[in-house]
Design a protein around this motif. Structure first.
Motif: not given
Length: 208
Positions: A26-42
């Motif tokens: 298994s390989n845990k990954q941090v994926i970009l779900k939505d493009y960011v506007s302003g401060f990044p959110r979880e």
């Protein structure tokens, strides 16, 4: 500044752990779900787990590729910029991240498998195109550098003073700034990864 994924263990332990290179894990990954506007959110990111074979694929896409186990990941300011939509393509460090893919940046890793002549199993490397994940298949190894001196230098230093922040601070200050003794030094972002190193270079510059 950096994220520790796994303590660096001895070569003997490493080779014992990865003796079966065909193993799928298994390989845990941090994926970009939505493009960011302003401060990044979880909510702009999500954590997922996929499967990966501990072997570089033999097809054309794997030509000269390197598979690495990530040890330290550097969190740098340019990564925020790449979370924006519609940045011009071309330069890897300036184009937008791809939605649904792991975020990439700089990091320290150990080679698990390689089809590149400059890297072999067990080598320690530093460079970019390393994903925010446990294992990364790097198809552009020209951005990797082999770490040859580790006896007295913690590997984590390659995410800071010996990595991109340190190189930027050093050459920006000494080569471009060309300071002379007695000069006043103004640092616009002295609390940042690069700025705080420039401040230290400025204080100790007389010993350069």
């Amino acid at each position: 500044m950096f994220c520790l994924l796994q303590p660096c263990t001895s070569s003997a332990i490493f080779y014992h752990h990865f003796v079966h290179s065909e193993e799928v894990i298994s390989n845990k990954q941090v994926i970009l779900k939505d493009y960011v506007s302003g401060f990044p959110r979880e909510s702009n990111l999500y954590l997922t787990t996929s499967n990966i074979k501990l072997k570089v694929p033999e097809e054309e896409s794997g030509k000269d590729a390197v598979l690495v186990k990530n040890l330290y990941l550097s969190c740098d300011p340019f990564m925020r910029g790449r979370m924006q939509r519609d940045l011009p393509p071309g330069e890897p460090e300036l184009s937008s991240y791809s939605l649904g893919s792991p975020i990439v940046g700089y990091g320290v890793a150990r080679v698990v498998d390689s089809r590149h002549s400059d890297f072999k199993k067990g080598d320690l490397v530093w460079g970019r195109t390393i994903g925010r994940e446990e294992y990364s298949l790097i198809t552009t190894p020209e951005y990797l550098f082999k770490i040859n001196h580790t006896d007295d230098i913690p590997l984590s230093y390659y995410t800071g003073i010996l990595g991109m922040p340190g190189m930027t601070a050093y050459f920006g200050f000494f080569d471009i700034g060309s300071p002379k003794e007695g000069d006043r030094v103004y640092i616009s972002s002295a609390s940042g990864a690069i700025g705080q190193l420039v401040g230290q270079f400025a204080v100790g510059g007389r010993n350069h």
